[in-house]
Design a protein around this motif. Structure first.
Motif, PDB file in Angstrom:
ATOM      1  N   GLY B 406       0.841  -1.197   0.000  1.00 24.47           N
ATOM      2  CA  GLY B 406       0.000   0.000   0.000  1.00 24.47           C
ATOM      3  C   GLY B 406       0.872   1.241   0.000  1.00 24.47           C
ATOM      4  O   GLY B 406       2.087   1.158  -0.266  1.00 24.47           O
ATOM      5  N   GLU B 407       0.272   2.351   0.320  1.00 27.18           N
ATOM      6  CA  GLU B 407       0.971   3.638   0.289  1.00 27.18           C
ATOM      7  C   GLU B 407       2.227   3.638   1.186  1.00 27.18           C
ATOM      8  O   GLU B 407       3.324   3.940   0.739  1.00 27.18           O
ATOM      9  N   GLU B 408       2.025   3.226   2.454  1.00 30.15           N
ATOM     10  CA  GLU B 408       3.136   3.209   3.411  1.00 30.15           C
ATOM     11  C   GLU B 408       4.288   2.332   2.931  1.00 30.15           C
ATOM     12  O   GLU B 408       5.450   2.726   2.966  1.00 30.15           O
ATOM     13  N   GLU B 409       3.889   1.116   2.506  1.00 30.35           N
ATOM     14  CA  GLU B 409       4.895   0.146   2.082  1.00 30.35           C
ATOM     15  C   GLU B 409       5.665   0.688   0.878  1.00 30.35           C
ATOM     16  O   GLU B 409       6.890   0.553   0.794  1.00 30.35           O
ATOM     17  N   TYR B 410       4.921   1.276  -0.063  1.00 30.45           N
ATOM     18  CA  TYR B 410       5.543   1.801  -1.278  1.00 30.45           C
ATOM     19  C   TYR B 410       6.565   2.876  -0.923  1.00 30.45           C
ATOM     20  O   TYR B 410       7.687   2.866  -1.430  1.00 30.45           O
ATOM     21  N   LYS B 411       6.145   3.776  -0.033  1.00 28.46           N
ATOM     22  CA  LYS B 411       7.030   4.890   0.341  1.00 28.46           C
ATOM     23  C   LYS B 411       8.301   4.383   1.006  1.00 28.46           C
ATOM     24  O   LYS B 411       9.379   4.882   0.785  1.00 28.46           O
ATOM     25  N   ASN B 412       8.154   3.362   1.860  1.00 31.45           N
ATOM     26  CA  ASN B 412       9.292   2.873   2.640  1.00 31.45           C
ATOM     27  C   ASN B 412       9.997   1.674   2.014  1.00 31.45           C
ATOM     28  O   ASN B 412      10.836   1.050   2.650  1.00 31.45           O
ATOM     29  N   ARG B 413       9.625   1.351   0.772  1.00 34.54           N
ATOM     30  CA  ARG B 413      10.187   0.151   0.121  1.00 34.54           C
ATOM     31  C   ARG B 413      10.107  -1.047   1.076  1.00 34.54           C
ATOM     32  O   ARG B 413      11.083  -1.737   1.325  1.00 34.54           O
ATOM     33  N   ALA B 414       8.920  -1.231   1.636  1.00 36.92           N
ATOM     34  CA  ALA B 414       8.719  -2.299   2.615  1.00 36.92           C
ATOM     35  C   ALA B 414       7.491  -3.109   2.190  1.00 36.92           C
ATOM     36  O   ALA B 414       6.891  -2.843   1.142  1.00 36.92           O
ATOM     37  N   LEU B 415       7.133  -4.085   2.969  1.00 34.72           N
ATOM     38  CA  LEU B 415       5.940  -4.860   2.650  1.00 34.72           C
ATOM     39  C   LEU B 415       5.266  -5.334   3.926  1.00 34.72           C
ATOM     40  O   LEU B 415       5.903  -5.494   4.969  1.00 34.72           O
ATOM     41  N   THR B 416       3.952  -5.522   3.829  1.00 35.35           N
ATOM     42  CA  THR B 416       3.195  -6.027   4.962  1.00 35.35           C
ATOM     43  C   THR B 416       2.891  -7.505   4.716  1.00 35.35           C
ATOM     44  O   THR B 416       2.467  -7.884   3.630  1.00 35.35           O
ATOM     45  N   LEU B 417       3.173  -8.318   5.736  1.00 35.49           N
ATOM     46  CA  LEU B 417       3.043  -9.767   5.582  1.00 35.49           C
ATOM     47  C   LEU B 417       1.895 -10.276   6.439  1.00 35.49           C
ATOM     48  O   LEU B 417       1.858 -10.052   7.640  1.00 35.49           O
ATOM     49  N   LYS B 418       0.961 -10.989   5.787  1.00 35.83           N
ATOM     50  CA  LYS B 418      -0.135 -11.556   6.552  1.00 35.83           C
ATOM     51  C   LYS B 418      -0.097 -13.073   6.472  1.00 35.83           C
ATOM     52  O   LYS B 418      -0.103 -13.650   5.372  1.00 35.83           O
ATOM     53  N   ASN B 419      -0.048 -13.700   7.642  1.00 36.08           N
ATOM     54  CA  ASN B 419      -0.122 -15.161   7.692  1.00 36.08           C
ATOM     55  C   ASN B 419      -1.587 -15.549   7.528  1.00 36.08           C
ATOM     56  O   ASN B 419      -2.429 -15.209   8.368  1.00 36.08           O
ATOM     57  N   MET B 420      -1.914 -16.251   6.437  1.00 36.57           N
ATOM     58  CA  MET B 420      -3.317 -16.510   6.115  1.00 36.57           C
ATOM     59  C   MET B 420      -3.937 -17.565   7.027  1.00 36.57           C
ATOM     60  O   MET B 420      -5.154 -17.696   7.083  1.00 36.57           O
ATOM     61  N   THR B 421      -3.105 -18.345   7.712  1.00 36.78           N
ATOM     62  CA  THR B 421      -3.642 -19.357   8.624  1.00 36.78           C
ATOM     63  C   THR B 421      -3.962 -18.734   9.978  1.00 36.78           C
ATOM     64  O   THR B 421      -5.057 -18.901  10.507  1.00 36.78           O
ATOM     65  N   THR B 422      -2.991 -18.001  10.534  1.00 40.54           N
ATOM     66  CA  THR B 422      -3.187 -17.433  11.871  1.00 40.54           C
ATOM     67  C   THR B 422      -3.877 -16.068  11.816  1.00 40.54           C
ATOM     68  O   THR B 422      -4.412 -15.610  12.815  1.00 40.54           O
ATOM     69  N   GLY B 423      -3.834 -15.416  10.661  1.00 41.81           N
ATOM     70  CA  GLY B 423      -4.401 -14.077  10.549  1.00 41.81           C
ATOM     71  C   GLY B 423      -3.475 -12.984  11.051  1.00 41.81           C
ATOM     72  O   GLY B 423      -3.782 -11.795  10.940  1.00 41.81           O
ATOM     73  N   ILE B 424      -2.325 -13.385  11.595  1.00 44.22           N
ATOM     74  CA  ILE B 424      -1.389 -12.385  12.138  1.00 44.22           C
ATOM     75  C   ILE B 424      -0.762 -11.559  11.010  1.00 44.22           C
ATOM     76  O   ILE B 424      -0.300 -12.104  10.015  1.00 44.22           O
ATOM     77  N   GLN B 425      -0.789 -10.237  11.194  1.00 39.76           N
ATOM     78  CA  GLN B 425      -0.271  -9.342  10.163  1.00 39.76           C
ATOM     79  C   GLN B 425       0.899  -8.540  10.725  1.00 39.76           C
ATOM     80  O   GLN B 425       0.801  -7.971  11.802  1.00 39.76           O
ATOM     81  N   LEU B 432      13.969  -8.853   3.392  1.00 39.57           N
ATOM     82  CA  LEU B 432      14.755  -9.934   4.003  1.00 39.57           C
ATOM     83  C   LEU B 432      14.103 -10.478   5.276  1.00 39.57           C
ATOM     84  O   LEU B 432      14.113 -11.680   5.525  1.00 39.57           O
ATOM     85  N   LYS B 433      13.510  -9.574   6.047  1.00 42.23           N
ATOM     86  CA  LYS B 433      12.817 -10.004   7.261  1.00 42.23           C
ATOM     87  C   LYS B 433      11.625 -10.890   6.874  1.00 42.23           C
ATOM     88  O   LYS B 433      11.399 -11.947   7.474  1.00 42.23           O
ATOM     89  N   ALA B 434      10.875 -10.428   5.878  1.00 37.12           N
ATOM     90  CA  ALA B 434       9.712 -11.205   5.430  1.00 37.12           C
ATOM     91  C   ALA B 434      10.142 -12.580   4.929  1.00 37.12           C
ATOM     92  O   ALA B 434       9.548 -13.605   5.279  1.00 37.12           O
TER      93      ALA B 434
END
Lengths: 440, 440
Positions: B406-425, B432-434
């Motif tokens: 999204g906007e934040e991720e794009y600006k910071n060259r980052a990404l948001t990771l959502k675990n689809m089983t646990t729902g944890i985001q 690299l962290k992801a």
């Protein structure tokens, strides 16, 4: 009376060397497909004839293997993987989340006149992206072709890009207006590599009654090919956008796709626009492409495809857009052979274990078990015969190593390792030492 | 007029979930075959009818898909992989180093009456060892079955062993002497699981006019099953070797094979002698076997086979011995599903990348490229739609993770990771962290 062991004309067997090479190729490209999230599906080889004939050209209807089954049903063998895909998508529409990305590897049947390099049964390897109009899908198919070529070790290739609207626009500009005439013209232009420009001119003249001057200008335009970088090329062809709406649409969509591709880490010289790419098939409606291997131009395209907008029209009133490509597996195998990229082995095992006495056979099987547990494919020669005969079997099949178990080895719980390429033999090694050498 | 999208009765499609599971299963077992040095071959789906009908039973001839091709040839679709193998071996005899070990995965066609769980087109997965009489080959086939089961995660199974000579010997001992009568008797005894002992008794009585007492003794003998360890069992049946030469041969060959197997690291309770295993097929001549999964007895055999001595008799006067087995792929898929060992995913990708604005799409594709290079299969949702719709697509297909740009991720060259089983985001991670989280 004995039966002569033979295959039908136009059909063939794959002996181990070919079958191993084909398996390896398929493993590599399906791995690429899966890395992009394409999923496998499987449809039967046989379908109701009506399912297949409605979409096939007249040519293909003539070539169809069609017969009555035990229940008197009118059935036929599939001649491609696209018509069964259309049937599949229409049938499971409510169960398949869209967009739907599928790949398929399977055999199709065409009763063509038998000729060299053409078979009546052959393997198709297709990947398609269904249910989205986004140019990002077109770009992804190009990415998959690119990644597939690299995965096979092919480095010097070109993906030639074009757009059906560009071809339609050019035809219209030169006075070919009717859809059937356009298709006819494209079919003829597509033959340029086979029958040359003179042949194409003659056929265009006869089929469409165009003047020599028009034909010359038409062929000159369809021979436009990108040789410079993207900006320069699109600037050069920009004036053609004014010719008509079709050309405008085609050029703009190609430019959009370029934009996506240029952002990726793909070698920019590996894809280029070429207005002569026509793809004979009538069902393409958008961007189309062919892939050639630079060192093997005469081979023709090894991966072709494009966008089609009316995939499911035989089965449903709703239209469904798709984009996809097909790998020409047989050609690719010929090409990889010519490039020296094909495995020449007739074995899947790296090691052959050889015994010279019945007594050692059980040790041989235990050693084989240990190699397999260390992920080294290992074959045991199942009989006790002359050493020479067993070594020649390894030579013929292409094992990298022979492991010999004789009296000395048996006594010392050791093994003798022979490198079948260099001929170097190391006597009475421990299992671990042998494993180390084999894995190094 | 629209065509109804449907498959022929008795034919079926594999949707992604099934096709993915089947591919995985085949990948595992072919890896086992190759670890023993079995090589793939491929023969056409269609053959001259005479090639197929000469060896097929009457039953199979009735079920054959047979028709005239464009050239008026009498052709048919293969009904198994063994007859084409016999043709293949006879045709390329001089090019194939013997012993020849091949595996094959392919579809065969039988126009049987449609019934639940029986299909008119189904996949056969065969592996055979041709051209050697050594009992070591028989033992190796058992080893391959054992390794295949383990590779699929099946731990509790039994390979039931018998010998055609033991069955012949028992029949002869009870007065059934003619070859056709013996085959008839075996065919009837083989139905014991379907029609019960009473059914078998009735049929034996009618077909062979045996006395009740003989039938009782015959059924008691064929119901002998090994429950104790090897030494004890073979000591117990040793007196039967005196009944006749056939029994002697059968028991001795089984004992020899046992000797080889016991030296290997196989769980000794996973293979046992069972005199009721008859294998309906007339062509077996030596050791025969079936494999059952303990928790799924009603499933029947998932891998069966044996030795045959007259493989190429239709095509050649020279006889050629072989030993091999066939994996019942469809049954095995049902079994693995019941055991909870089948993947329930409809995707081959672990990650779905989701964008909420056209602007970020090119970054999404670049991130996908990076995941793929790190060997994580990654799909990019190709269109810009509501986040909810894209997440529900990932849910439906079974992606493990969503990556949201999204906007934040794009600006910071980052990404948001959502675990689809646990729902944890986890918001705004570095690539690299992801990757670390996904790979952990």
């Amino acid at each position: 009376m004995l039966v002569t062991p033979r295959t039908l004309s136009g059909f063939r067997d794959h002996l181990p060397k070919e079958a191993i090479a084909k398996e390896k190729l398929l493993k590599k490209v399906t791995q690429v497909f899966e890395s992009f999230g394409f999923v496998p599906i499987e449809t039967p080889h046989m379908e109701y004839a009506e399912v297949l004939i409605k979409q096939g050209s007249k040519e293909i209807q003539k070539e169809l293997y069609r017969f009555q089954d035990h229940g008197g049903r009118d059935v036929a063998l599939r001649f491609d993987q696209t018509v069964p895909l259309a049937r599949f998508i229409s049938q499971y529409r409510n169960e398949l989340p869209l967009p739907f990305k599928r790949y398929v590897v399977g055999n199709v049947f065409r009763g063509e006149r038998a000729q060299r390099g053409r078979y009546r049964e052959f393997t198709q390897c297709d990947f398609d992206f269904i249910g989205s109009n986004s140019i990002a899908c077109d770009a992804e198919i190009i990415q998959v072709i690119y990644a597939s070529m690299l995965s096979l070790g092919i480095e010097d290739f070109t993906i030639w890009l074009n757009h059906r609207s560009i071809l339609n626009g050019i035809c219209q500009y030169f006075g070919i207006k009717e859809e059937t005439d356009i298709q006819n013209a494209l079919r003829i232009i597509d033959k340029i590599d086979k029958i040359g420009p003179e042949g194409v001119s003659a056929e265009l003249k006869e089929a469409l009654r165009l003047t020599d001057k028009t034909i010359e200008a038409l062929l000159k335009t369809t021979s436009i090919k990108q040789t410079q970088d993207k900006e320069e090329f699109f600037a050069e062809i920009a004036p053609m956008k004014q010719w008509n709406a079709e050309l405008k649409k085609g050029i703009e969509e190609l430019e959009q796709m370029y934009q996506i591709l240029q952002d990726l880490e793909m070698d920019k010289s590996s894809y280029r626009v070429n207005f002569s790419i026509a793809r004979g098939l009538a069902y393409y409606t958008g961007i189309i492409y062919e892939t050639t291997i630079t060192r093997l131009k005469s081979l023709g395209s090894v991966c072709s495809g494009g966008r089609y907008d009316n995939l499911t029209k035989t089965f449903s009133k709703e239209s469904m857009s798709g984009v996809g490509a097909s790998i020409g597996l047989d050609r690719l195998l010929v090409g990889l052979e010519d490039l020296g990229l094909l495995s020449q082995k007739s074995t899947t095992a790296r090691i052959l274990i050889i015994c010279t006495n019945e007594k050692y056979l059980s040790l041989a099987h235990r050693i084989a078990e240990s190699f397999r547990r260390s992920e080294v494919n290992t074959e045991v020669y199942p009989e006790i015969t002359k050493l020479k005969k067993q070594l020649s079997y390894a030579d013929q099949k292409g094992h990298e190593f022979s492991v010999i178990i004789g009296e000395e080895e048996y006594k010392n719980r050791a093994l003798t390792l022979k490198n079948m390429t260099t001929g170097i033999q190391l006597d009475c090694l421990s299992f671990l030492k042998a494993l180390e050498i084999i894995k190094s």
